[in-house]
Design a protein around this motif. Structure first.
Motif, PDB file in Angstrom:
ATOM      1  N   VAL A  56      60.287   9.983   6.285  1.00 41.44           N
ATOM      2  CA  VAL A  56      59.729   8.704   6.755  1.00 41.44           C
ATOM      3  C   VAL A  56      59.332   8.860   8.214  1.00 41.44           C
ATOM      4  O   VAL A  56      60.140   9.283   9.045  1.00 41.44           O
ATOM      5  CB  VAL A  56      60.752   7.554   6.612  1.00 41.44           C
ATOM      6  CG1 VAL A  56      60.162   6.245   7.121  1.00 41.44           C
ATOM      7  CG2 VAL A  56      61.213   7.404   5.163  1.00 41.44           C
ATOM      8  N   HIS A  57      58.081   8.530   8.533  1.00 39.40           N
ATOM      9  CA  HIS A  57      57.578   8.578   9.918  1.00 39.40           C
ATOM     10  C   HIS A  57      56.953   7.219  10.219  1.00 39.40           C
ATOM     11  O   HIS A  57      55.747   7.034  10.071  1.00 39.40           O
ATOM     12  CB  HIS A  57      56.557   9.692  10.100  1.00 39.40           C
ATOM     13  CG  HIS A  57      57.032  11.043   9.617  1.00 39.40           C
ATOM     14  ND1 HIS A  57      57.984  11.772  10.301  1.00 39.40           N
ATOM     15  CD2 HIS A  57      56.706  11.771   8.517  1.00 39.40           C
ATOM     16  CE1 HIS A  57      58.217  12.902   9.638  1.00 39.40           C
ATOM     17  NE2 HIS A  57      57.453  12.924   8.551  1.00 39.40           N
ATOM     18  N   GLY A  58      57.792   6.245  10.597  1.00 43.38           N
ATOM     19  CA  GLY A  58      57.292   4.887  10.824  1.00 43.38           C
ATOM     20  C   GLY A  58      56.816   4.303   9.496  1.00 43.38           C
ATOM     21  O   GLY A  58      57.529   4.355   8.489  1.00 43.38           O
ATOM     22  N   PRO A  59      55.585   3.752   9.457  1.00 40.08           N
ATOM     23  CA  PRO A  59      55.082   3.179   8.205  1.00 40.08           C
ATOM     24  C   PRO A  59      54.611   4.234   7.205  1.00 40.08           C
ATOM     25  O   PRO A  59      54.373   3.939   6.040  1.00 40.08           O
ATOM     26  CB  PRO A  59      53.912   2.315   8.659  1.00 40.08           C
ATOM     27  CG  PRO A  59      53.432   2.959   9.927  1.00 40.08           C
ATOM     28  CD  PRO A  59      54.643   3.554  10.575  1.00 40.08           C
ATOM     29  N   VAL A  60      54.477   5.494   7.673  1.00 42.40           N
ATOM     30  CA  VAL A  60      53.976   6.564   6.797  1.00 42.40           C
ATOM     31  C   VAL A  60      55.160   7.290   6.164  1.00 42.40           C
ATOM     32  O   VAL A  60      56.114   7.674   6.846  1.00 42.40           O
ATOM     33  CB  VAL A  60      53.087   7.563   7.582  1.00 42.40           C
ATOM     34  CG1 VAL A  60      52.646   8.706   6.680  1.00 42.40           C
ATOM     35  CG2 VAL A  60      51.878   6.853   8.165  1.00 42.40           C
ATOM     36  N   VAL A  61      55.097   7.454   4.831  1.00 41.58           N
ATOM     37  CA  VAL A  61      56.164   8.162   4.130  1.00 41.58           C
ATOM     38  C   VAL A  61      55.572   9.334   3.359  1.00 41.58           C
ATOM     39  O   VAL A  61      54.469   9.229   2.802  1.00 41.58           O
ATOM     40  CB  VAL A  61      56.943   7.234   3.162  1.00 41.58           C
ATOM     41  CG1 VAL A  61      57.748   6.224   3.917  1.00 41.58           C
ATOM     42  CG2 VAL A  61      56.027   6.548   2.180  1.00 41.58           C
ATOM     43  N   ALA A  62      56.284  10.438   3.355  1.00 48.24           N
ATOM     44  CA  ALA A  62      55.906  11.586   2.523  1.00 48.24           C
ATOM     45  C   ALA A  62      56.708  11.483   1.238  1.00 48.24           C
ATOM     46  O   ALA A  62      57.927  11.259   1.259  1.00 48.24           O
ATOM     47  CB  ALA A  62      56.211  12.884   3.246  1.00 48.24           C
ATOM     48  N   VAL A  63      56.015  11.605   0.109  1.00 46.50           N
ATOM     49  CA  VAL A  63      56.681  11.479  -1.190  1.00 46.50           C
ATOM     50  C   VAL A  63      56.295  12.660  -2.070  1.00 46.50           C
ATOM     51  O   VAL A  63      55.229  13.268  -1.904  1.00 46.50           O
ATOM     52  CB  VAL A  63      56.289  10.152  -1.893  1.00 46.50           C
ATOM     53  CG1 VAL A  63      56.842   8.958  -1.136  1.00 46.50           C
ATOM     54  CG2 VAL A  63      54.783  10.024  -2.065  1.00 46.50           C
ATOM     55  N   GLU A  64      57.176  12.969  -3.010  1.00 44.57           N
ATOM     56  CA  GLU A  64      56.870  14.043  -3.949  1.00 44.57           C
ATOM     57  C   GLU A  64      57.411  13.680  -5.330  1.00 44.57           C
ATOM     58  O   GLU A  64      58.365  12.917  -5.470  1.00 44.57           O
ATOM     59  CB  GLU A  64      57.429  15.383  -3.467  1.00 44.57           C
ATOM     60  CG  GLU A  64      58.931  15.403  -3.287  1.00 44.57           C
ATOM     61  CD  GLU A  64      59.428  16.723  -2.711  1.00 44.57           C
ATOM     62  OE1 GLU A  64      58.597  17.611  -2.441  1.00 44.57           O
ATOM     63  OE2 GLU A  64      60.652  16.854  -2.538  1.00 44.57           O
ATOM     64  N   GLY A  65      56.777  14.245  -6.340  1.00 43.07           N
ATOM     65  CA  GLY A  65      57.155  13.968  -7.718  1.00 43.07           C
ATOM     66  C   GLY A  65      55.909  13.825  -8.562  1.00 43.07           C
ATOM     67  O   GLY A  65      54.784  13.780  -8.048  1.00 43.07           O
TER      68      GLY A  65
END
Length: 348
Positions: free
Chosen positions: A250-259
């Motif tokens: 999580v970087h502020g409002p930006v999230v890295a997701v995987e799946g």
């Protein structure tokens, strides 16, 4: 036209056999506003309309028109006009007589009935069909008669229950424009039930999205299109790709997701932490082919005029939907990517 400043629904509930068809709907409708009740079959939108019309008694709550309580009045005392999905025209009466029927039932002077009927015929552009029977008209013309019959009574509120669902695609577009034109011309306050998000977006000033009898979100078309409150609203507003994933960072409002065979960056809708199970929502038009994206295998390609609709599958077997400018072949492997601002990440 009889008017009001606001119509207020306070905690309106309707139960059938112990089950809530509508649970605690609170909504304020301003004079001249066009409100669309939107949602899938069984979500409670027609129940809400019938409660407003007085066709269904409330299980709880109240309805107010300015300072006067309305839900205790019978339908005929509320002064509303209603347009049904089935048109509900009298088959043995001419177009003119169908439109004039409500005015005659109110025992208005003959000259007044003629004047208002002529005006309504002109509004819906059916002057040359005035002497025809409903069976001699097209579906779109019959629907215009039904609308004219409602507005000729000069109601304070017009209620429309999926009025275009029986029409073909071309007529639906034409009638959508007609309804919007009439709304703007007459300044009608309108509550409109539909399951078609495109219809709702094009017509309404505000949308009320319902699910299982409960309000999911109320807002302008722009609000709901760009900022759906949750995955269910997103699903209904065209986010066809709803992929189960896990938060990586999580970087502020930006999230890295995987799946789901993908690694993406997106915009968080609500507070999220690393490890959370989430759903990533992406519109097909925001999932682009090319670049250093994620490999997917093309399965189905549909020609849609200016673009091609593609259904592909990720390496983990999840279906993804995108738009392509050039035609890939089934079995081709392509890469897809999406801008973080166009990927919404919802708590699952």
């Amino acid at each position: 036209m009889t008017g009001f400043d606001e119509l207020r629904l306070d905690g309106v509930r309707r139960r059938f056999g112990g089950q809530d068809a509508l649970a605690g709907l609170s909504l304020t409708i301003r004079r001249g506003e066009f409100i669309a009740l939107l949602g899938p079959s069984g979500c409670g939108k027609s129940t809400a309309l019938n409660c407003l019309a007085g066709l269904l008694p409330l299980s709880e709550g109240s309805i107010w028109q300015d300072g006067a309580r309305l839900d205790t009045l019978p339908p005929e005392k509320r002064g509303f006009g209603m347009v049904f999905q089935s048109y509900a025209l009298f088959p043995h009466l001419s177009v003119r007589k169908n439109i004039a029927f409500g005015l005659q039932m109110r025992r208005l002077p003959r000259d007044e009935v003629r004047r208002r009927t002529d005006q309504a015929l002109s509004l819906v552009r059916l002057e040359e069909h005035a002497k025809k029977l409903p069976g001699q008209l097209s579906g779109g013309q019959q629907q215009r008669v039904a609308i004219a019959r409602a507005v000729v009574l000069e109601p304070s509120l017009v209620l429309m229950d999926e009025p275009l669902s029986n029409l073909d695609a071309k007529l639906r577009l034409e009638m959508r424009t007609e309804i919007r034109r009439l709304h703007q011309t007459l300044g009608l306050t309108t509550v409109y039930v539909t399951h078609d998000q495109e219809e709702a977006l094009s017509l309404a000033d505000r949308l009320v999205v319902l699910r299982d009898g409960r309000v999911e979100q109320i807002g302008t078309p722009e609000d709901l299109h760009e900022r759906p409150a949750n995955r269910h609203v997103a699903d209904f507003m065209g986010y066809r790709n709803l992929l189960p994933m896990k938060v990586k960072a999580v970087h502020g409002p930006v999230v890295a997701v995987e799946g789901s065979g993908l690694t993406l960056e997106g915009t968080a809708v609500g507070p999220l932490s690393p490890g959370d199970d989430v759903v990533a929502g992406i519109r097909p038009e925001d999932l682009h082919e090319g670049g250093s994206g994620v490999p997917v295998t093309v399965e189905v390609v549909e020609y849609q005029g200016r673009e091609l609709a593609v259904e592909a599958r990720t390496q983990s077997g999840d279906a993804v939907h995108l738009r392509a400018a050039t035609r890939p072949a089934p079995g081709d492997q392509i890469t897809v990517t999406a801008a973080p601002a166009r990927v919404l990440v919802f708590p699952s």
